[in-house]
Motif scaffolding. Structure first.
Motif, mmCIF file in Angstrom:
data_model
loop_
_atom_site.group_PDB
_atom_site.id
_atom_site.type_symbol
_atom_site.label_atom_id
_atom_site.label_comp_id
_atom_site.label_asym_id
_atom_site.label_seq_id
_atom_site.Cartn_x
_atom_site.Cartn_y
_atom_site.Cartn_z
ATOM 1 N N GLN A 152 -128.629 81.571 -34.853
ATOM 2 C CA GLN A 152 -129.228 80.249 -35.048
ATOM 3 C C GLN A 152 -129.478 79.966 -36.524
ATOM 4 O O GLN A 152 -129.614 78.815 -36.925
ATOM 5 C CB GLN A 152 -130.550 80.165 -34.282
ATOM 6 C CG GLN A 152 -130.407 80.179 -32.774
ATOM 7 C CD GLN A 152 -129.838 78.872 -32.250
ATOM 8 O OE1 GLN A 152 -128.625 78.675 -32.222
ATOM 9 N NE2 GLN A 152 -130.711 77.990 -31.809
ATOM 10 N N ALA A 153 -129.496 81.017 -37.351
ATOM 11 C CA ALA A 153 -129.728 80.851 -38.787
ATOM 12 C C ALA A 153 -128.501 80.332 -39.519
ATOM 13 O O ALA A 153 -128.604 79.849 -40.651
ATOM 14 C CB ALA A 153 -130.170 82.176 -39.402
ATOM 15 N N GLY A 154 -127.327 80.448 -38.909
ATOM 16 C CA GLY A 154 -126.106 80.000 -39.562
ATOM 17 C C GLY A 154 -124.985 81.003 -39.385
ATOM 18 O O GLY A 154 -124.992 81.814 -38.467
ATOM 19 N N LYS A 155 -124.039 80.963 -40.314
ATOM 20 C CA LYS A 155 -122.840 81.791 -40.192
ATOM 21 C C LYS A 155 -122.480 82.393 -41.534
ATOM 22 O O LYS A 155 -122.583 81.743 -42.578
ATOM 23 C CB LYS A 155 -121.672 80.950 -39.662
ATOM 24 C CG LYS A 155 -120.381 81.711 -39.473
ATOM 25 C CD LYS A 155 -119.353 80.872 -38.748
ATOM 26 C CE LYS A 155 -118.883 79.693 -39.574
ATOM 27 N NZ LYS A 155 -117.763 78.963 -38.924
ATOM 28 N N CYS A 156 -122.055 83.644 -41.508
ATOM 29 C CA CYS A 156 -121.554 84.335 -42.701
ATOM 30 C C CYS A 156 -120.134 84.778 -42.423
ATOM 31 O O CYS A 156 -119.878 85.510 -41.461
ATOM 32 C CB CYS A 156 -122.441 85.542 -43.027
ATOM 33 S SG CYS A 156 -121.841 86.533 -44.438
ATOM 34 N N GLU A 157 -119.190 84.346 -43.260
ATOM 35 C CA GLU A 157 -117.794 84.729 -43.132
ATOM 36 C C GLU A 157 -117.508 85.835 -44.141
ATOM 37 O O GLU A 157 -117.678 85.653 -45.342
ATOM 38 C CB GLU A 157 -116.884 83.528 -43.360
ATOM 39 C CG GLU A 157 -117.091 82.436 -42.317
ATOM 40 C CD GLU A 157 -116.192 81.237 -42.532
ATOM 41 O OE1 GLU A 157 -115.631 81.115 -43.637
ATOM 42 O OE2 GLU A 157 -116.048 80.428 -41.598
ATOM 43 N N ILE A 158 -117.069 86.981 -43.631
ATOM 44 C CA ILE A 158 -116.925 88.189 -44.442
ATOM 45 C C ILE A 158 -115.459 88.596 -44.487
ATOM 46 O O ILE A 158 -114.806 88.722 -43.446
ATOM 47 C CB ILE A 158 -117.767 89.333 -43.840
ATOM 48 C CG1 ILE A 158 -119.221 88.903 -43.650
ATOM 49 C CG2 ILE A 158 -117.687 90.582 -44.706
ATOM 50 C CD1 ILE A 158 -119.995 89.776 -42.674
ATOM 51 N N ARG A 163 -113.281 91.981 -50.006
ATOM 52 C CA ARG A 163 -114.666 92.326 -50.317
ATOM 53 C C ARG A 163 -115.436 91.120 -50.876
ATOM 54 O O ARG A 163 -115.954 91.122 -51.994
ATOM 55 C CB ARG A 163 -114.738 93.514 -51.293
ATOM 56 C CG ARG A 163 -114.086 94.765 -50.724
ATOM 57 C CD ARG A 163 -114.289 95.965 -51.612
ATOM 58 N NE ARG A 163 -115.681 96.406 -51.631
ATOM 59 C CZ ARG A 163 -116.267 97.133 -50.673
ATOM 60 N NH1 ARG A 163 -115.575 97.474 -49.595
ATOM 61 N NH2 ARG A 163 -117.516 97.509 -50.778
ATOM 62 N N LYS A 164 -115.512 90.087 -50.046
ATOM 63 C CA LYS A 164 -116.280 88.910 -50.401
ATOM 64 C C LYS A 164 -116.859 88.307 -49.133
ATOM 65 O O LYS A 164 -116.381 88.564 -48.022
ATOM 66 C CB LYS A 164 -115.420 87.881 -51.141
ATOM 67 C CG LYS A 164 -114.234 87.367 -50.344
ATOM 68 C CD LYS A 164 -113.391 86.417 -51.189
ATOM 69 C CE LYS A 164 -112.195 85.890 -50.383
ATOM 70 N NZ LYS A 164 -111.363 84.967 -51.203
ATOM 71 N N ALA A 165 -117.917 87.507 -49.287
ATOM 72 C CA ALA A 165 -118.579 86.879 -48.143
ATOM 73 C C ALA A 165 -119.112 85.523 -48.562
ATOM 74 O O ALA A 165 -119.427 85.296 -49.740
ATOM 75 C CB ALA A 165 -119.712 87.760 -47.628
ATOM 76 N N GLU A 166 -119.218 84.624 -47.583
ATOM 77 C CA GLU A 166 -119.669 83.268 -47.886
ATOM 78 C C GLU A 166 -120.493 82.721 -46.734
ATOM 79 O O GLU A 166 -120.174 82.937 -45.567
ATOM 80 C CB GLU A 166 -118.457 82.365 -48.137
ATOM 81 C CG GLU A 166 -118.835 80.941 -48.533
ATOM 82 C CD GLU A 166 -117.628 80.117 -48.903
ATOM 83 O OE1 GLU A 166 -117.426 79.862 -50.104
ATOM 84 O OE2 GLU A 166 -116.882 79.734 -47.984
ATOM 85 N N ALA A 285 -124.209 94.122 -40.934
ATOM 86 C CA ALA A 285 -124.283 93.843 -42.371
ATOM 87 C C ALA A 285 -123.276 94.656 -43.169
ATOM 88 O O ALA A 285 -123.641 95.338 -44.135
ATOM 89 C CB ALA A 285 -125.701 94.117 -42.868
ATOM 90 N N PRO A 286 -121.994 94.611 -42.833
ATOM 91 C CA PRO A 286 -121.015 95.408 -43.586
ATOM 92 C C PRO A 286 -120.878 94.951 -45.032
ATOM 93 O O PRO A 286 -120.459 95.731 -45.895
ATOM 94 C CB PRO A 286 -119.713 95.177 -42.811
ATOM 95 C CG PRO A 286 -119.883 93.834 -42.170
ATOM 96 C CD PRO A 286 -121.341 93.789 -41.788
ATOM 97 N N HIS A 287 -121.242 93.690 -45.298
ATOM 98 C CA HIS A 287 -121.110 93.115 -46.634
ATOM 99 C C HIS A 287 -122.271 93.475 -47.555
ATOM 100 O O HIS A 287 -122.236 93.140 -48.754
ATOM 101 C CB HIS A 287 -121.033 91.594 -46.508
ATOM 102 C CG HIS A 287 -122.192 90.987 -45.793
ATOM 103 N ND1 HIS A 287 -122.471 91.268 -44.473
ATOM 104 C CD2 HIS A 287 -123.171 90.129 -46.205
ATOM 105 C CE1 HIS A 287 -123.545 90.607 -44.100
ATOM 106 N NE2 HIS A 287 -123.987 89.918 -45.129
ATOM 107 N N GLN A 288 -123.286 94.133 -47.047
ATOM 108 C CA GLN A 288 -124.454 94.455 -47.874
ATOM 109 C C GLN A 288 -124.478 95.924 -48.277
ATOM 110 O O GLN A 288 -125.517 96.472 -48.621
ATOM 111 C CB GLN A 288 -125.732 94.050 -47.137
ATOM 112 C CG GLN A 288 -125.817 92.541 -46.951
ATOM 113 C CD GLN A 288 -127.158 92.055 -46.444
ATOM 114 O OE1 GLN A 288 -127.981 92.810 -45.949
ATOM 115 N NE2 GLN A 288 -127.399 90.751 -46.591
#
Length: 300
Positions: A152-158, A163-166, A285-288
């Motif tokens: 519900q907080a939104g979406k993160c495209e990884i 090796r980038k995320a948005e 959280a693979p991007h963190q």
């Protein structure tokens, strides 16, 4: 090598992402990259550190689930082999160097998807393998590895390859997001139809609603796929069916569809599925883990 209307929208990849079994001709013991992708562990074994949390998960393959798809696979691999032969012939006529592959891959294109869901968030990992040709006729392989974290907080495209995320990429924000509200289930719809039938003034409307529900709702049939029970539902078009996983101690953020059929032919099926599995929270959280460029603004 992920499947509801939202699942199907994720499957818009070139060539429908068919898993391809190599036809005759060149040897096909599989390439090193291909083997690495096929044998890759599930993400909770790769990224699953942190405190243990309860999830439902599945590994879904889009591949050779029917004779029709196997025939398409053979045709696509044969086309790749023909491209190699044509490339070599043309380059030799031009007296240019050639470097044809000694073997074709087992998968000219492959698609695999791993989904993890809790009551309030979901992450779906998608891996696409493609085999093409370079100018010198050598094999050009690509491994596109991505993930989408949503709540519900939104979406993160990884993008795990680049090796980038948005987007909204703070895993803690997603972990605190509220549980998604649910639409009325099939039982509620049937209760509504019964109420409409009971009123002579709305009997005709009840018949229309019933036809609509029958074309896109549960069939009443269940089966077991990858060890989990699932309920079949019509997809709205003739021969379109999904099978929604049933079970677990909580309702997942989005429903898990462990099988998808289009036009009467199976196109995707879970190879592994688990309810109430305990995995490390870092799978969300693979991007963190460091080394990622994170852009908090999305183009959407």
């Amino acid at each position: 090598m992920k499947f509801r209307s939202t699942m199907l929208s994720r499957m818009t990849i070139a060539g429908a992402g068919l898993l391809l079994a190599c036809a005759g001709g060149m040897a096909n013991a599989g390439t090193a990259m291909e083997k690495q992708i096929i044998q890759a562990p599930m993400p909770h074994n790769e990224f699953g550190g942190g405190p243990k949390i309860k999830v439902h998960y599945m590994r879904l393959h889009m591949g050779e689930e029917s004779d029709r798809m196997r025939e398409q696979s053979r045709g696509m691999v044969k086309s790749l082999q023909n491209m190699v032969d044509m490339c070599v012939k043309m380059r030799r006529l031009q007296k240019a160097s050639v470097n044809p592959p000694r073997q074709l891959p087992d998968y000219a294109e492959g698609y695999m998807q791993d989904t993890y869901t809790t009551a309030n968030r979901e992450i779906t990992y998608t891996r696409i393998y493609r085999a093409e040709l370079n100018d010198d006729c050598s094999l050009k392989e690509r491994d596109d590895y991505t993930a989408v974290l949503s709540s519900q907080a939104g979406k993160c495209e990884i993008d795990l390859t680049e090796r980038k995320a948005e987007g909204e990429c703070d895993a803690a924000v997603h972990a605190r997001s509220p549980v998604v509200p649910r639409a009325p289930g099939a039982v509620t719809i049937q209760q509504q139809i019964a109420a409409l039938k009971a009123n002579p003034r709305t009997a005709a409307v009840a018949a229309q609603v019933e036809r609509m529900a029958g074309s896109s709702g549960p069939t009443g049939r269940t089966k077991v796929i990858a060890g989990v029970k699932c309920e079949e539902a019509n997809g709205g078009k003739p021969g379109d069916l999904t099978c929604r996983a049933l079970g677990g101690s909580f309702r997942p953020y989005t429903e898990l569809f462990v099988e998808t059929n289009e036009g009467g032919y199976p196109v995707a099926k879970a190879r592994e599925a688990r309810f109430d599995a305990m995995v490390g929270a870092d799978v969300f959280a693979p991007h963190q883990r460091g080394g990622f460029r994170i852009n908090p603004r999305s183009d959407e």
